[in-house]
Design a protein around this motif. Structure first.
Motif, mmCIF file in Angstrom:
data_model
loop_
_atom_site.group_PDB
_atom_site.id
_atom_site.type_symbol
_atom_site.label_atom_id
_atom_site.label_comp_id
_atom_site.label_asym_id
_atom_site.label_seq_id
_atom_site.Cartn_x
_atom_site.Cartn_y
_atom_site.Cartn_z
ATOM 1 N N THR A 115 12.724 -10.537 1.737
ATOM 2 C CA THR A 115 14.002 -10.184 1.131
ATOM 3 C C THR A 115 13.825 -8.887 0.339
ATOM 4 O OG1 THR A 115 13.474 -11.380 -0.905
ATOM 5 C CG2 THR A 115 14.620 -12.625 0.840
ATOM 6 N N GLU A 116 14.921 -8.361 -0.189
ATOM 7 C CA GLU A 116 14.810 -7.183 -1.051
ATOM 8 C C GLU A 116 13.920 -7.479 -2.255
ATOM 9 O OE1 GLU A 116 18.541 -5.520 -2.189
ATOM 10 O OE2 GLU A 116 19.260 -5.270 -0.126
ATOM 11 N N LYS A 117 14.061 -8.686 -2.797
ATOM 12 C CA LYS A 117 13.210 -9.081 -3.917
ATOM 13 C C LYS A 117 11.750 -9.118 -3.481
ATOM 14 C CE LYS A 117 12.234 -12.846 -7.165
ATOM 15 N NZ LYS A 117 12.608 -14.218 -7.608
ATOM 16 N N GLY A 118 11.489 -9.631 -2.278
ATOM 17 C CA GLY A 118 10.132 -9.690 -1.769
ATOM 18 C C GLY A 118 9.516 -8.316 -1.593
ATOM 19 N N VAL A 119 10.323 -7.377 -1.124
ATOM 20 C CA VAL A 119 9.859 -5.996 -0.986
ATOM 21 C C VAL A 119 9.466 -5.443 -2.354
ATOM 22 C CG1 VAL A 119 10.615 -3.636 -0.465
ATOM 23 C CG2 VAL A 119 11.141 -5.501 1.129
ATOM 24 N N GLU A 120 10.289 -5.693 -3.349
ATOM 25 C CA GLU A 120 10.008 -5.189 -4.693
ATOM 26 C C GLU A 120 8.754 -5.855 -5.276
ATOM 27 O OE1 GLU A 120 10.187 -2.811 -7.907
ATOM 28 O OE2 GLU A 120 11.337 -2.633 -6.058
ATOM 29 N N GLU A 121 8.592 -7.167 -5.032
ATOM 30 C CA GLU A 121 7.396 -7.864 -5.517
ATOM 31 C C GLU A 121 6.130 -7.243 -4.929
ATOM 32 O OE1 GLU A 121 9.072 -12.405 -6.299
ATOM 33 O OE2 GLU A 121 8.360 -11.836 -4.303
ATOM 34 N N ALA A 122 6.168 -6.962 -3.634
ATOM 35 C CA ALA A 122 5.009 -6.356 -2.979
ATOM 36 C C ALA A 122 4.716 -4.973 -3.555
ATOM 37 C CB ALA A 122 5.247 -6.272 -1.470
ATOM 38 N N ARG A 123 5.769 -4.194 -3.752
ATOM 39 C CA ARG A 123 5.580 -2.851 -4.308
ATOM 40 C C ARG A 123 5.001 -2.915 -5.724
ATOM 41 N NH1 ARG A 123 7.272 1.116 -1.193
ATOM 42 N NH2 ARG A 123 8.933 0.823 0.359
ATOM 43 N N GLU A 124 5.497 -3.840 -6.535
ATOM 44 C CA GLU A 124 5.010 -3.954 -7.918
ATOM 45 C C GLU A 124 3.531 -4.326 -7.952
ATOM 46 O OE1 GLU A 124 6.439 -3.176 -10.825
ATOM 47 O OE2 GLU A 124 8.055 -2.345 -9.593
ATOM 48 N N THR A 125 3.108 -5.199 -7.034
ATOM 49 C CA THR A 125 1.698 -5.561 -6.994
ATOM 50 C C THR A 125 0.854 -4.371 -6.572
ATOM 51 O OG1 THR A 125 2.157 -7.892 -6.563
ATOM 52 C CG2 THR A 125 -0.007 -7.087 -5.916
ATOM 53 N N GLY A 126 1.340 -3.604 -5.591
ATOM 54 C CA GLY A 126 0.635 -2.390 -5.208
ATOM 55 C C GLY A 126 0.491 -1.427 -6.363
ATOM 56 N N LYS A 127 1.550 -1.266 -7.136
ATOM 57 C CA LYS A 127 1.508 -0.391 -8.305
ATOM 58 C C LYS A 127 0.501 -0.892 -9.336
ATOM 59 C CE LYS A 127 6.350 1.063 -7.886
ATOM 60 N NZ LYS A 127 7.720 0.906 -8.448
ATOM 61 N N ALA A 128 0.470 -2.218 -9.543
ATOM 62 C CA ALA A 128 -0.450 -2.800 -10.526
ATOM 63 C C ALA A 128 -1.901 -2.585 -10.121
ATOM 64 C CB ALA A 128 -0.158 -4.288 -10.687
#
Length: 204
Positions: free
Chosen positions: A30-43
């Motif tokens: 989902t859009e939320k899932g995409v954002e979760e993945a991106r945030e983990t990459g950033k972290a």
């Protein structure tokens, strides 16, 4: 030198959102899932983590999660190993069903047993023990030698395949691992010693 193992559950999937049993079915994020993945990459990037090896399952939602993480980490042109050993638990006849509808069909107690017992599989599917029986040999033959050699290994997979790994690494009881929540998009990071044992769990 210790090895570093990074376990990441895929971001929220379309079927997570719809409260459906997913298993080996193949919805995307989902859009939320995409954002979760991106945030983990950033972290991970913020911590200066650059993995040596990359693993994921044969399912789209885990693969997409890894791709998004790598994009945020500024990493490209790497080899990604995909293997069904890291797939989610197969929910068999429950796959594609709404969890509330399944409770109506089979009863709340029976569905709870299938979801939260360690070794009772749903019809046509896998228990968590069954999932561990295919995930752990892969970990021991493919990932553990890299960790013993001091490498950093990133795995993007699923709630139950990761539960199998967490149970083994942390030496948890069946009851303890069934109580462990592994959130979508959330990383679990371990330092593994040269003898293959858990040295410590790292908080990002």
């Amino acid at each position: 030198m210790t090895g570093t193992l990074i376990l990441v559950r895929h971001g929220q999937s379309e079927w997570n959102l719809k409260n459906l049993f997913t298993g080996w079915r193949n919805p995307d994020l989902t859009e939320k899932g995409v954002e979760e993945a991106r945030e983990t990459g950033k972290a991970l990037k913020a911590k200066g983590i650059v993995p040596d090896y990359y693993y994921t399952s044969a399912l789209r939602r885990a693969q997409h999660t890894l791709d998004l993480m790598l994009e945020e980490m500024g990493i490209d042109n790497v080899t990604i190993t995909r293997n069904i050993a890291l797939n989610e638990r197969d929910y068999g006849d429950l796959a594609g069903l709404n969890k509330d509808d399944a409770r109506v069909k089979w009863g709340e107690e029976q569905v709870h047993i299938w979801r939260r017992s360690y070794d009772v599989p749903p019809p046509g599917g896998e228990s968590l023990k069954d999932t561990a029986d295919r995930t752990l040999p892969y970990y021991e033959t493919e990932l553990l030698p890299l960790l013993k050699a001091g490498k950093t290994v990133l795995v993007a997979a699923h709630g139950n395949s990761l539960r199998a790994l967490v149970k083994y690494i942390e030496d948890l009881t069946p009851e303890q691992i069934l109580a462990r929540e592994i959130g979508t998009g959330q990383p679990t990071v371990y330092e593994i010693s040269t003898d293959g044992k858990l040295e410590r769990r790292v908080e990002l």
